[in-house]
Structure formats: C-alpha cells, structure tokens
Motif scaffolding. Structure first.
Motif, PDB file in Angstrom:
ATOM      1  N   ASP A 144       0.829  -1.206   0.000  1.00  0.00           N
ATOM      2  CA  ASP A 144       0.000   0.000   0.000  1.00  0.00           C
ATOM      3  C   ASP A 144       0.865   1.258   0.000  1.00  0.00           C
ATOM      4  O   ASP A 144       0.509   2.258  -0.638  1.00  0.00           O
ATOM      5  N   ALA A 145       1.986   1.237   0.711  1.00  0.00           N
ATOM      6  CA  ALA A 145       2.885   2.392   0.703  1.00  0.00           C
ATOM      7  C   ALA A 145       3.451   2.632  -0.693  1.00  0.00           C
ATOM      8  O   ALA A 145       3.512   3.773  -1.173  1.00  0.00           O
ATOM      9  N   VAL A 146       3.866   1.553  -1.366  1.00  0.00           N
ATOM     10  CA  VAL A 146       4.368   1.679  -2.736  1.00  0.00           C
ATOM     11  C   VAL A 146       3.270   2.178  -3.662  1.00  0.00           C
ATOM     12  O   VAL A 146       3.492   3.018  -4.548  1.00  0.00           O
ATOM     13  N   LYS A 147       2.052   1.692  -3.454  1.00  0.00           N
ATOM     14  CA  LYS A 147       0.929   2.128  -4.285  1.00  0.00           C
ATOM     15  C   LYS A 147       0.695   3.629  -4.144  1.00  0.00           C
ATOM     16  O   LYS A 147       0.506   4.346  -5.145  1.00  0.00           O
ATOM     17  N   PHE A 198      -8.023   1.153 -10.873  1.00  0.00           N
ATOM     18  CA  PHE A 198      -8.165  -0.292 -11.051  1.00  0.00           C
ATOM     19  C   PHE A 198      -6.957  -1.034 -10.490  1.00  0.00           C
ATOM     20  O   PHE A 198      -7.087  -2.052  -9.804  1.00  0.00           O
ATOM     21  N   CYS A 199      -5.763  -0.532 -10.782  1.00  0.00           N
ATOM     22  CA  CYS A 199      -4.551  -1.205 -10.302  1.00  0.00           C
ATOM     23  C   CYS A 199      -4.461  -1.178  -8.791  1.00  0.00           C
ATOM     24  O   CYS A 199      -4.119  -2.183  -8.150  1.00  0.00           O
ATOM     25  N   SER A 200      -4.778  -0.030  -8.183  1.00  0.00           N
ATOM     26  CA  SER A 200      -4.686   0.071  -6.728  1.00  0.00           C
ATOM     27  C   SER A 200      -5.727  -0.808  -6.052  1.00  0.00           C
ATOM     28  O   SER A 200      -5.460  -1.423  -5.011  1.00  0.00           O
ATOM     29  N   ALA A 201      -6.944  -0.892  -6.639  1.00  0.00           N
ATOM     30  CA  ALA A 201      -7.981  -1.753  -6.060  1.00  0.00           C
ATOM     31  C   ALA A 201      -7.583  -3.220  -6.140  1.00  0.00           C
ATOM     32  O   ALA A 201      -7.717  -3.973  -5.170  1.00  0.00           O
ATOM     33  N   SER A 202      -7.093  -3.630  -7.303  1.00  0.00           N
ATOM     34  CA  SER A 202      -6.677  -5.031  -7.457  1.00  0.00           C
ATOM     35  C   SER A 202      -5.519  -5.369  -6.546  1.00  0.00           C
ATOM     36  O   SER A 202      -5.503  -6.419  -5.888  1.00  0.00           O
ATOM     37  N   LEU A 203      -4.532  -4.471  -6.486  1.00  0.00           N
ATOM     38  CA  LEU A 203      -3.373  -4.712  -5.633  1.00  0.00           C
ATOM     39  C   LEU A 203      -3.774  -4.754  -4.164  1.00  0.00           C
ATOM     40  O   LEU A 203      -3.308  -5.604  -3.397  1.00  0.00           O
ATOM     41  N   LEU A 214      -7.161  -9.339   1.521  1.00  0.00           N
ATOM     42  CA  LEU A 214      -7.991 -10.482   1.888  1.00  0.00           C
ATOM     43  C   LEU A 214      -7.203 -11.604   2.553  1.00  0.00           C
ATOM     44  O   LEU A 214      -7.636 -12.134   3.589  1.00  0.00           O
ATOM     45  N   PRO A 215      -6.024 -12.002   2.033  1.00  0.00           N
ATOM     46  CA  PRO A 215      -5.260 -13.046   2.748  1.00  0.00           C
ATOM     47  C   PRO A 215      -4.832 -12.618   4.149  1.00  0.00           C
ATOM     48  O   PRO A 215      -4.816 -13.438   5.077  1.00  0.00           O
TER      49      PRO A 215
END
Length: 462
Positions: free
Chosen positions: A68-71, A96-101, A107-108
């Motif tokens: 998340d920090a990299v995002k 889209f990329c941030s949501a998928s990442l 979730l895990p």
C-alpha cells in the motif's frame, strides 16, 4: 496464575482496523491503509511469538503495508507526471490497479488474522470466540467474512465514478466532455454508501474487540504463555529491538528521496531525520555512541528542511535570469547553494557515523561467536564474515556519497545563471539524482537486512 501479570492487549490491532473503514476519494485515502496495517503488524508481535498462525498473519500485514505504501507513492508519481488531458484515463488505470493490488494483499491478511485468533481461542479454551451459532459459524468466522465482504464492496463502489473518466476519454468526440465536469459529485455520492457500510463495519469491529477484552482469563493465559516464552528465549528481545530499529532506519533512507511537485519536495526530509534518530536510539549500543549519531540525524533534518525552504522561496521570488542582475537574487541563490552544500556535508558525516554504529552492532550482536577461541574453524569464519560486512559498509558509503553529490549538483544547477546550452543539459541531473537515491536506499535496506538475519541466526536458539 499470577495476579500481577497484565493480560495480553489488543489495542494496536483494533486501532489498525479503524484505518480501514473510510472511503477514499479519487484513489486518495484520508486514513492511509498502510498505517493501519503497520499498527496491526506491531500489535501482533506478542501473539506471533507464541502462535505460528499469528506469525503468518503478521507477515501478511507487513506485505500489505509495503504494497500500500508503494501504491501511494506511485499514485503521486502518476498524478504529477501526466498531462491534464490524460488525467482521466490515467486516474482510471491507477484506480483499477490500486484496487486489485489492495485486495490481493488485504484479503489473505484478514483471513490469516481471524483464523489465527480462532486458533488461539481453541488452544486456550475461549468458548465465546470459537463457539458456533445456528448458522454453524463462530463470531470470529462471521466477522472475518463481513470484513472481507466490506473490503470488496468498498473497492467496487469507489471504482464506479472512475468509469466516467474512461467514458469521457472514449466519447470526447461525441460531445460527452460535460460528463467529467460532474466526476467530483459522482465520487462524493459514491462515498456515502461506502461510509455507511464503513460505520457498520466499525461497529462490528468494536463489538468483537470488546468481546475479546472481556475474556480476561483468556488474555491472561496468553500473557503467561508469552512470559514463559520470553524467559526461555532471552535472544528474542534483542532480535525484536534491532528489527524495529532497522525498519525505522530503512524507512528513513527511503524518505531521503527527493520528489518535487511545484518546486516543493513532497517527501519531507525532517520525517526521514526523525526516523533515523529514533532508529539509532533503539539500537543496543552505549549511549556515548548513539547520542552523537542521533544528534547528527537531527542536524541533517534541520538543514535539509532549511535548504528546501530556501529553494522554494527562490523560485517564488526570483527568476534565474535575475541572478546576475540584482543583488537580492544573487544573495538568495548563494544562500540556496550554501544550504545545499551544508546538507550534503552533514548527511555524509551522519552516514559515516551511522555506518560505524552499525559496524559496532554487527561485531557485538551478529555472527556466531564460538565458545573456543583457539583459532579454530568458527573463529576464522567469523573473521571472514566481519571482513565481508566491512566491504558492504564501504560500498554503502560510496553509494551514499554519489547520491548526495548528485543531489547537491542538481540543487546547484537546476537554476542556471545564464541561458547557455550546458546549463540546459545540466537541468536533467534530477534523473541521476533520483536514480542513485533509489539505489542507495535499496542497498542500505539490503545492508540492514543482512545485519538483521545475522542477529536472528545468532540469537535464535538462545
């Protein structure tokens, strides 16, 4: 059972979950998720030492925090570099990329945490946390499913307004440009259902952790297991202390990167200096070694902040052509140059002192120390290991020197006093400045990981 022992706490874990309830606006998160993930990572430290499932959950939240920090850093780069007519499409792709990442790591991590909590409840006989109801699921299992569902819905709903950006770019020749004028209203409307779901999420999280706090005997048994583990593993405290210190030092090195938007460095050097100082003070070394290094880190933060402020003031008040025409402009440029030179010299002094402190740490807490010191194989291996580490320290200083030199040169020549071609070419020094700053930060983090692994190997069986 000891009555003086404090029960195991869950405050940091709960505080971390509170960072996830809010909607984000155009991929900008008011309460950054990586801060919440770091809080959970810290809160799981004591649990991870007595439970392997909790250790797995802790590793998952660390990966989430880093991702998340990299995002967020990449979003700043995207928004700062793209032309205005391409911003809608770039924003959609980034969303889209941030949501998928985010979901790929979120979730895990959530599943691992609540599975670990249920495992502890079963292991230490806490029926209120693992007992099933009519639906066949425990309260921990139900909250895990709700949190995962909320995170997915939050991403989906928050992405809906960004489709307007794609629609606007696709139908720009069909008179649909007006649609993007209402994108702010659409984002605001989409944030309301996410906020309502977030408040429900927050309420359920509060109810669950209040339930956990009421399980006094359960948390007391966990605390006793943790105390017994620490008593039988004295090296754990040394490993944990150095790990936290190295994480802070690594973050400080990353934050020394300079990234300018509108002539302002959006990555504050003062924050990097603060992380450096706290990380140095956490190292297990005599105070006479730590205090001077922490003081030099504070000096670096002060002069770096002053240099950034002087640079910004110069750009706001003068033009480059005025350097050779007015005394005020020449004096302001001289102060800019002098502060940049002082920043480079103080940073290099701090880097040398920090590397010497790391050398002390490595020699006293890393590497296997043989019981027999009669020139046997283990002693020779330790000597070779220390020589190899000294070579890494020299490489780290050289990379830091090159990075600091390019940073100084860029600060010096990004304002050219004359309109000549050579000065125009030197303007592009920002590229090696940024590149070598990344290389230095990466190698410094690699150096810290090497020390951390050697400390862990030495104290793992103590």
């Amino acid at each position: 059972m000891s009555k003086k022992m404090r029960p195991m706490g869950v405050g940091l874990i709960f505080a971390g979950f509170c960072f996830f309830f809010n909607p984000y606006f155009a991929t900008l998160d008011v309460l950054p998720d990586f801060i919440g993930a770091l809080l959970i990572w810290l809160g799981l430290l004591t649990y991870a030492r007595i439970s392997e499932p909790m250790a797995e959950a802790r590793r998952a939240f660390l990966k989430l925090a880093l991702a998340d920090a990299v995002k967020n850093l990449m979003l700043l780069v995207i928004f700062g570099m793209g032309p205005s007519n391409e911003q809608p499409t770039m924003l959609l792709i980034a969303a889209f990329c941030s949501a998928s990442l985010g979901l790929f790591f979120f979730l895990p991590a959530v599943r691992a945490l609540f599975d670990g909590m249920e495992y502890l409840a079963l292991s230490y006989d806490c029926a209120p946390l693992y007992a099933v109801n009519r639906s066949g699921h425990s309260v921990t299992e139900r909250l895990k499913r709700f949190v995962c569902a909320f995170l997915v819905l939050r991403e989906i709903i928050s992405l809906l307004p960004e489709f307007a950006a794609l629609l606007n770019s696709a139908y720009v020749d069909s008179g649909m440009v007006w649609l993007y004028d209402y994108i702010g209203v659409m984002r605001l409307l989409a944030s309301f259902p996410v906020l309502i779901l977030g408040l429900i999420y927050l309420g359920r999280v509060i109810v669950y952790f209040v339930r956990v706090l009421r399980q006094h005997e359960f948390r007391l048994r966990l605390a006793e297991a943790y105390a017994a583990h620490m008593e039988s593993h004295p090296g754990v405290a040394i490993r944990a202390r150095h790990l936290v210190a190295f994480v802070l030092l690594g973050l400080g090195a990353v934050l020394t990167l300079d990234f300018y938007l509108d002539f302002q460095n959006i990555i504050p050097d003062a924050l990097a200096a603060l992380l450096f100082a706290v990380g140095v003070l956490l190292l297990k070394a005599p105070w006479r070694y730590r205090l001077p290094v922490a003081a030099m880190a504070a000096a670096f933060g002060g002069i770096a902040s002053a240099s950034s402020r002087l640079s910004y003031q110069f750009y706001m008040e003068f033009t480059p052509a005025a350097i050779n025409k007015t005394q005020d402009a020449a004096a302001a440029y001289f102060r800019l140059w002098l502060s940049s030179l002082g920043e480079m010299l103080i940073f290099l002094t701090f880097l040398v002192m920090l590397l010497l402190l790391l050398r002390y740490t490595f020699r006293h807490y890393a590497g296997y120390i043989p019981e027999h010191t009669d020139g046997n194989f283990e002693s020779r291996s330790l000597a070779r290991l220390r020589e190899e580490f000294d070579g890494m320290l020299i490489k780290c200083f050289l990379l830091g020197f090159i990075s600091a030199l390019f940073s100084f040169l860029y600060d010096y020549v990004k304002v050219w006093p004359e309109d000549r071609r050579i000065y125009r070419l030197l303007e592009f020094l920002w590229m090696p400045d940024f590149l070598f700053a990344i290389i230095f930060a990466a190698y410094f983090c690699y150096l810290l990981s090497t020390v951390s692994l050697q400390i862990e190997a030495r104290h793992y069986y103590e």
